[in-house]
Design an enzyme around this catalytic site. Structure first.
Site, PDB file in Angstrom:
ATOM      1  N   LYS A  11      32.808  20.838 -20.086  1.00  0.00           N
ATOM      2  CA  LYS A  11      32.374  21.992 -21.122  1.00  0.00           C
ATOM      3  C   LYS A  11      31.987  23.326 -20.262  1.00  0.00           C
ATOM      4  O   LYS A  11      31.972  23.450 -19.036  1.00  0.00           O
ATOM      5  CB  LYS A  11      31.252  21.682 -21.917  1.00  0.00           C
ATOM      6  CG  LYS A  11      31.419  20.449 -23.035  1.00  0.00           C
ATOM      7  CD  LYS A  11      30.228  20.044 -23.614  1.00  0.00           C
ATOM      8  CE  LYS A  11      30.407  19.059 -24.866  1.00  0.00           C
ATOM      9  NZ  LYS A  11      29.445  18.870 -25.672  1.00  0.00           N
ATOM     10  N   TYR A  51      35.260  20.480 -33.899  1.00  0.00           N
ATOM     11  CA  TYR A  51      34.182  19.878 -34.030  1.00  0.00           C
ATOM     12  C   TYR A  51      34.047  19.863 -35.590  1.00  0.00           C
ATOM     13  O   TYR A  51      32.789  19.483 -36.165  1.00  0.00           O
ATOM     14  CB  TYR A  51      32.968  20.782 -33.319  1.00  0.00           C
ATOM     15  CG  TYR A  51      32.851  20.151 -31.978  1.00  0.00           C
ATOM     16  CD1 TYR A  51      32.386  19.108 -31.781  1.00  0.00           C
ATOM     17  CD2 TYR A  51      32.893  21.236 -31.100  1.00  0.00           C
ATOM     18  CE1 TYR A  51      32.151  18.462 -30.184  1.00  0.00           C
ATOM     19  CE2 TYR A  51      32.643  20.765 -29.763  1.00  0.00           C
ATOM     20  CZ  TYR A  51      32.200  19.645 -29.407  1.00  0.00           C
ATOM     21  OH  TYR A  51      32.049  19.374 -27.911  1.00  0.00           O
ATOM     22  N   PHE A  59      23.424  21.882 -36.155  1.00  0.00           N
ATOM     23  CA  PHE A  59      23.809  22.607 -34.713  1.00  0.00           C
ATOM     24  C   PHE A  59      25.270  22.958 -34.770  1.00  0.00           C
ATOM     25  O   PHE A  59      25.765  23.441 -33.665  1.00  0.00           O
ATOM     26  CB  PHE A  59      23.490  21.677 -33.607  1.00  0.00           C
ATOM     27  CG  PHE A  59      24.465  20.153 -33.705  1.00  0.00           C
ATOM     28  CD1 PHE A  59      25.535  19.953 -33.614  1.00  0.00           C
ATOM     29  CD2 PHE A  59      23.442  19.143 -34.313  1.00  0.00           C
ATOM     30  CE1 PHE A  59      26.137  18.720 -33.534  1.00  0.00           C
ATOM     31  CE2 PHE A  59      24.104  17.998 -34.307  1.00  0.00           C
ATOM     32  CZ  PHE A  59      25.363  17.858 -33.889  1.00  0.00           C
ATOM     33  N   ARG A  87      32.447   7.205 -21.770  1.00  0.00           N
ATOM     34  CA  ARG A  87      31.098   7.319 -22.456  1.00  0.00           C
ATOM     35  C   ARG A  87      30.002   7.023 -21.385  1.00  0.00           C
ATOM     36  O   ARG A  87      28.911   7.591 -21.567  1.00  0.00           O
ATOM     37  CB  ARG A  87      31.105   6.724 -23.954  1.00  0.00           C
ATOM     38  CG  ARG A  87      32.063   7.578 -24.917  1.00  0.00           C
ATOM     39  CD  ARG A  87      31.951   6.932 -26.162  1.00  0.00           C
ATOM     40  NE  ARG A  87      30.722   7.259 -26.940  1.00  0.00           N
ATOM     41  CZ  ARG A  87      30.289   8.738 -27.333  1.00  0.00           C
ATOM     42  NH1 ARG A  87      31.271   9.652 -27.274  1.00  0.00           N
ATOM     43  NH2 ARG A  87      29.046   8.735 -27.955  1.00  0.00           N
ATOM     44  N   THR A  93      24.073  11.772 -25.131  1.00  0.00           N
ATOM     45  CA  THR A  93      24.347  13.114 -25.415  1.00  0.00           C
ATOM     46  C   THR A  93      23.005  13.789 -25.085  1.00  0.00           C
ATOM     47  O   THR A  93      23.180  14.947 -24.616  1.00  0.00           O
ATOM     48  CB  THR A  93      24.463  13.102 -27.044  1.00  0.00           C
ATOM     49  OG1 THR A  93      25.593  12.319 -27.597  1.00  0.00           O
ATOM     50  CG2 THR A  93      24.565  14.752 -27.380  1.00  0.00           C
ATOM     51  N   ARG A 104      25.806  13.537 -17.418  1.00  0.00           N
ATOM     52  CA  ARG A 104      25.013  14.489 -18.237  1.00  0.00           C
ATOM     53  C   ARG A 104      23.535  14.478 -17.442  1.00  0.00           C
ATOM     54  O   ARG A 104      23.025  15.583 -17.499  1.00  0.00           O
ATOM     55  CB  ARG A 104      24.898  13.904 -19.569  1.00  0.00           C
ATOM     56  CG  ARG A 104      26.063  14.420 -20.393  1.00  0.00           C
ATOM     57  CD  ARG A 104      26.195  13.675 -21.693  1.00  0.00           C
ATOM     58  NE  ARG A 104      27.130  14.475 -22.412  1.00  0.00           N
ATOM     59  CZ  ARG A 104      27.776  13.777 -23.735  1.00  0.00           C
ATOM     60  NH1 ARG A 104      27.346  12.588 -24.014  1.00  0.00           N
ATOM     61  NH2 ARG A 104      28.675  14.228 -24.380  1.00  0.00           N
ATOM     62  N   ASN A 114      25.711  20.012 -22.517  1.00  0.00           N
ATOM     63  CA  ASN A 114      25.530  18.548 -21.857  1.00  0.00           C
ATOM     64  C   ASN A 114      26.661  18.310 -21.216  1.00  0.00           C
ATOM     65  O   ASN A 114      27.152  17.398 -21.079  1.00  0.00           O
ATOM     66  CB  ASN A 114      25.301  17.702 -23.073  1.00  0.00           C
ATOM     67  CG  ASN A 114      26.593  17.670 -23.997  1.00  0.00           C
ATOM     68  OD1 ASN A 114      27.400  18.341 -24.133  1.00  0.00           O
ATOM     69  ND2 ASN A 114      26.315  16.638 -24.954  1.00  0.00           N
ATOM     70  N   HIS A 117      32.270  16.133 -22.780  1.00  0.00           N
ATOM     71  CA  HIS A 117      32.667  15.425 -23.905  1.00  0.00           C
ATOM     72  C   HIS A 117      33.474  14.319 -23.992  1.00  0.00           C
ATOM     73  O   HIS A 117      34.502  14.448 -22.971  1.00  0.00           O
ATOM     74  CB  HIS A 117      33.356  16.610 -25.050  1.00  0.00           C
ATOM     75  CG  HIS A 117      33.802  16.024 -26.456  1.00  0.00           C
ATOM     76  ND1 HIS A 117      33.086  15.750 -27.365  1.00  0.00           N
ATOM     77  CD2 HIS A 117      35.021  15.460 -26.555  1.00  0.00           C
ATOM     78  CE1 HIS A 117      33.691  14.830 -28.345  1.00  0.00           C
ATOM     79  NE2 HIS A 117      34.905  14.716 -27.740  1.00  0.00           N
ATOM     80  N   GLU A 128      41.680  13.996 -31.448  1.00  0.00           N
ATOM     81  CA  GLU A 128      41.148  14.963 -30.476  1.00  0.00           C
ATOM     82  C   GLU A 128      42.323  15.132 -29.412  1.00  0.00           C
ATOM     83  O   GLU A 128      42.610  16.285 -28.661  1.00  0.00           O
ATOM     84  CB  GLU A 128      40.119  14.399 -29.750  1.00  0.00           C
ATOM     85  CG  GLU A 128      38.750  14.409 -30.607  1.00  0.00           C
ATOM     86  CD  GLU A 128      37.444  14.136 -29.993  1.00  0.00           C
ATOM     87  OE1 GLU A 128      37.466  13.572 -28.893  1.00  0.00           O
ATOM     88  OE2 GLU A 128      36.313  14.176 -30.676  1.00  0.00           O
TER      89      GLU A 128
HETATM   90  P1  CMP Z   1      29.594  16.253 -27.832  1.00  0.00           P
HETATM   91  O1  CMP Z   1      29.289  14.932 -27.228  1.00  0.00           O
HETATM   92  O2  CMP Z   1      30.445  17.236 -27.620  1.00  0.00           O
HETATM   93  O3  CMP Z   1      29.305  16.163 -29.431  1.00  0.00           O
HETATM   94  C1  CMP Z   1      29.032  16.897 -30.297  1.00  0.00           C
HETATM   95  C2  CMP Z   1      28.228  18.065 -29.665  1.00  0.00           C
HETATM   96  O4  CMP Z   1      27.182  18.773 -30.366  1.00  0.00           O
HETATM   97  C3  CMP Z   1      27.071  17.378 -28.317  1.00  0.00           C
HETATM   98  O5  CMP Z   1      28.138  16.663 -27.354  1.00  0.00           O
HETATM   99  C4  CMP Z   1      26.319  18.446 -28.106  1.00  0.00           C
HETATM  100  O6  CMP Z   1      26.980  19.303 -27.046  1.00  0.00           O
HETATM  101  C5  CMP Z   1      26.151  19.269 -29.459  1.00  0.00           C
HETATM  102  N1  CMP Z   1      24.815  18.856 -29.901  1.00  0.00           N
HETATM  103  C6  CMP Z   1      24.076  19.784 -30.016  1.00  0.00           C
HETATM  104  N2  CMP Z   1      22.652  19.643 -30.491  1.00  0.00           N
HETATM  105  C7  CMP Z   1      23.009  18.496 -30.958  1.00  0.00           C
HETATM  106  C8  CMP Z   1      22.154  17.134 -31.697  1.00  0.00           C
HETATM  107  N3  CMP Z   1      20.904  17.552 -31.947  1.00  0.00           N
HETATM  108  N4  CMP Z   1      22.510  16.057 -31.623  1.00  0.00           N
HETATM  109  C9  CMP Z   1      23.957  15.990 -31.066  1.00  0.00           C
HETATM  110  N5  CMP Z   1      24.737  16.717 -30.515  1.00  0.00           N
HETATM  111  C10 CMP Z   1      24.235  17.804 -30.354  1.00  0.00           C
END
Ligand code: CMP
Length: 141
Positions: A11, A51, A59, A87, A93, A104, A114, A117, A128
């Site tokens: 990211k 997304y 968010f 993962r 996350t 992460r 974070n 992805h 994706e």
């Molecule tokens: P990702 O795995 O890319 O999937 C969705 C993204 O939303 C997550 O990583 C974070 O970058 C972002 N995000 C921001 N806030 C939240 C939250 N509260 N819970 C989950 N994902 C979040």
């Protein structure tokens, strides 16, 4: 064991911090094959489309803004159980809950920024991967 493909993204926060190389090294050491990779700078529409599954989440807007703040590095990883193994390598996350030694835990700075992805299921990988890469770019080699 099943050979799978998954969509990984380094990211914008991780690219800006200059840790993309360290993350790629971890991917290689974990035995993934990198089938395709490209440095891109997503537009707002591209981030919103990627997304879209999160469009009802509070968010969503902030996440899409974050993903357009600088270049990111989508890539396709292949290997045994690639979706779950990527993962596991990423960690939770929320980096404060991620296990020690995960990407992460080591490189994220917030739940949003974070670092990486990964597709969360075969169904999301099937959406994706072609979002960023054509079948021509994914020729077996
Ligand atoms: P990702 O795995 O890319 O999937 C969705 C993204 O939303 C997550 O990583 C974070 O970058 C972002 N995000 C921001 N806030 C939240 C939250 N509260 N819970 C989950 N994902 C979040």
């Amino acid at each position: 064991m099943t050979i799978e493909r998954t969509l990984a993204i380094i990211k914008p926060d991780a690219v800006a911090k200059g840790v993309a190389g360290q993350i790629i090294t971890r991917i290689e050491h974990a035995g993934f094959k990198i089938l395709a990779a490209r440095l891109i700078h997503m537009s707002a529409d591209e981030a919103r489309g990627f997304y879209v599954v999160h469009r009802e989440r509070p968010f969503y807007g902030s996440l899409c803004t974050f993903m357009t703040q600088g270049p990111c590095l989508p890539m396709v990883l292949e290997g045994e159980n690639a979706i779950q193994r990527w993962r596991d390598l990423m960690g939770a996350t929320d980096f404060t809950k991620a296990a020690p030694g995960t990407i992460r835990r080591d490189f994220a700075s917030s739940i949003e920024a974070n670092a990486v992805h990964g597709s969360d299921s075969p169904e999301s990988a099937a959406f994706e991967i072609p979002y960023f890469f054509s079948s021509l770019e994914l020729c077996p080699r």
